[in-house]
Motif scaffolding. Sequence first.
Motif, mmCIF file in Angstrom:
data_model
loop_
_atom_site.group_PDB
_atom_site.id
_atom_site.type_symbol
_atom_site.label_atom_id
_atom_site.label_comp_id
_atom_site.label_asym_id
_atom_site.label_seq_id
_atom_site.Cartn_x
_atom_site.Cartn_y
_atom_site.Cartn_z
ATOM 1 N N ASN A 87 0.708 -1.275 0.262
ATOM 2 C CA ASN A 87 -0.110 0.389 -0.117
ATOM 3 C C ASN A 87 1.483 1.126 0.077
ATOM 4 O O ASN A 87 0.551 2.186 0.439
ATOM 5 C CB ASN A 87 -0.980 0.183 1.144
ATOM 6 C CG ASN A 87 -1.624 1.150 1.163
ATOM 7 O OD1 ASN A 87 -2.693 1.353 0.175
ATOM 8 N ND2 ASN A 87 -2.436 1.409 2.010
ATOM 9 N N SER A 88 2.007 1.199 -0.547
ATOM 10 C CA SER A 88 3.267 2.380 -0.599
ATOM 11 C C SER A 88 2.206 3.388 -1.124
ATOM 12 O O SER A 88 3.001 4.542 -1.075
ATOM 13 C CB SER A 88 4.333 1.936 -0.848
ATOM 14 O OG SER A 88 4.615 1.395 -2.219
ATOM 15 N N ASP A 89 1.966 3.457 -2.698
ATOM 16 C CA ASP A 89 0.985 4.239 -3.048
ATOM 17 C C ASP A 89 -0.512 4.982 -2.336
ATOM 18 O O ASP A 89 -0.986 5.477 -2.650
ATOM 19 C CB ASP A 89 0.703 3.747 -4.571
ATOM 20 C CG ASP A 89 -0.674 2.489 -4.222
ATOM 21 O OD1 ASP A 89 -0.969 1.829 -3.689
ATOM 22 O OD2 ASP A 89 -0.763 1.883 -5.278
ATOM 23 N N GLY A 90 -0.959 4.058 -1.501
ATOM 24 C CA GLY A 90 -1.646 5.293 -0.735
ATOM 25 C C GLY A 90 -3.211 4.406 -0.668
ATOM 26 O O GLY A 90 -3.907 5.305 -1.105
ATOM 27 N N ARG A 91 -3.411 3.600 -1.853
ATOM 28 C CA ARG A 91 -4.514 3.596 -2.746
ATOM 29 C C ARG A 91 -5.496 2.682 -2.079
ATOM 30 O O ARG A 91 -6.669 3.283 -1.551
ATOM 31 C CB ARG A 91 -3.468 2.667 -4.115
ATOM 32 C CG ARG A 91 -5.096 1.852 -4.636
ATOM 33 C CD ARG A 91 -5.033 1.012 -5.705
ATOM 34 N NE ARG A 91 -3.688 1.530 -6.888
ATOM 35 C CZ ARG A 91 -3.531 1.156 -7.242
ATOM 36 N NH1 ARG A 91 -3.768 -0.484 -8.058
ATOM 37 N NH2 ARG A 91 -2.374 0.967 -8.560
ATOM 38 N N LEU A 92 -5.009 2.028 -0.524
ATOM 39 C CA LEU A 92 -6.046 1.481 0.255
ATOM 40 C C LEU A 92 -6.177 3.026 1.534
ATOM 41 O O LEU A 92 -5.123 3.617 1.678
ATOM 42 C CB LEU A 92 -5.404 -0.155 1.224
ATOM 43 C CG LEU A 92 -5.411 -0.777 0.282
ATOM 44 C CD1 LEU A 92 -5.211 -2.515 1.116
ATOM 45 C CD2 LEU A 92 -6.966 -1.292 -0.283
ATOM 46 N N SER A 93 -7.289 3.212 1.890
ATOM 47 C CA SER A 93 -7.435 3.822 2.982
ATOM 48 C C SER A 93 -6.849 3.668 4.088
ATOM 49 O O SER A 93 -7.968 4.082 5.304
ATOM 50 C CB SER A 93 -8.718 4.520 2.463
ATOM 51 O OG SER A 93 -10.029 3.523 3.411
ATOM 52 N N ILE A 94 -6.270 3.141 4.063
ATOM 53 C CA ILE A 94 -5.457 3.030 5.159
ATOM 54 C C ILE A 94 -3.832 3.379 5.734
ATOM 55 O O ILE A 94 -3.306 3.331 4.559
ATOM 56 C CB ILE A 94 -5.275 1.313 5.834
ATOM 57 C CG1 ILE A 94 -7.093 0.506 5.491
ATOM 58 C CG2 ILE A 94 -4.179 1.315 6.869
ATOM 59 C CD1 ILE A 94 -6.647 -0.754 6.046
ATOM 60 N N ASP A 95 -4.090 4.052 6.494
ATOM 61 C CA ASP A 95 -2.487 4.490 7.021
ATOM 62 C C ASP A 95 -1.521 3.433 7.085
ATOM 63 O O ASP A 95 -0.452 4.266 8.538
ATOM 64 C CB ASP A 95 -2.500 5.269 8.155
ATOM 65 C CG ASP A 95 -0.885 6.454 7.601
ATOM 66 O OD1 ASP A 95 -0.328 6.699 7.307
ATOM 67 O OD2 ASP A 95 -0.759 7.556 8.895
ATOM 68 N N ALA A 96 -0.745 2.633 6.100
ATOM 69 C CA ALA A 96 0.252 1.677 6.327
ATOM 70 C C ALA A 96 0.709 1.655 4.602
ATOM 71 O O ALA A 96 -0.279 1.990 3.734
ATOM 72 C CB ALA A 96 -0.396 0.773 7.365
ATOM 73 N N GLU A 97 2.086 1.108 5.480
ATOM 74 C CA GLU A 97 2.814 0.944 3.929
ATOM 75 C C GLU A 97 2.774 -0.205 3.218
ATOM 76 O O GLU A 97 2.757 -0.651 2.624
ATOM 77 C CB GLU A 97 4.209 1.063 3.598
ATOM 78 C CG GLU A 97 5.333 2.445 4.158
ATOM 79 C CD GLU A 97 4.819 2.953 3.456
ATOM 80 O OE1 GLU A 97 6.051 2.581 2.086
ATOM 81 O OE2 GLU A 97 4.486 4.188 3.119
ATOM 82 N N GLU A 98 1.840 -1.528 4.004
ATOM 83 C CA GLU A 98 1.279 -3.103 4.175
ATOM 84 C C GLU A 98 0.637 -3.528 5.116
ATOM 85 O O GLU A 98 0.084 -2.770 5.783
ATOM 86 C CB GLU A 98 3.195 -3.280 4.688
ATOM 87 C CG GLU A 98 3.166 -4.779 3.672
ATOM 88 C CD GLU A 98 4.015 -5.541 3.933
ATOM 89 O OE1 GLU A 98 5.096 -5.131 2.801
ATOM 90 O OE2 GLU A 98 3.992 -6.454 4.745
#
Length: 113
Positions: A87-98
Amino acid sequence: MLKALELAGFKSFADKTRFDFPDGITVVVGPNGSGKSNVVDAVKWVLGTQSAKSLRGEDMADVIFKGSAAGGRKPCNSAEATLILDNSDGRLSIDAEEVHVTRRVYRSGESEY
């Protein structure tokens, strides 16, 4: 993007097993009996499949490693599968890289996400 899949006690994967999916991986190949279909079943299961039949079983406990007389392996008490998403591109609305999504089922019938 799918980064990895970790399995423990899931179908033919009695031991903890990790499949990494670096950029460019589009297929899983291997000889008959190597567990390719079980990898697909694990992904479907973690994503929420509720039908044991779609996972080639009668009930959800069928995803738990049953043991192996030939290998002398005892049955597992639970099955676990984890999808690891980049999730490094922030596609998921969670504040986490993974992001890890895990599903677990026990022989008792209890399960958890």
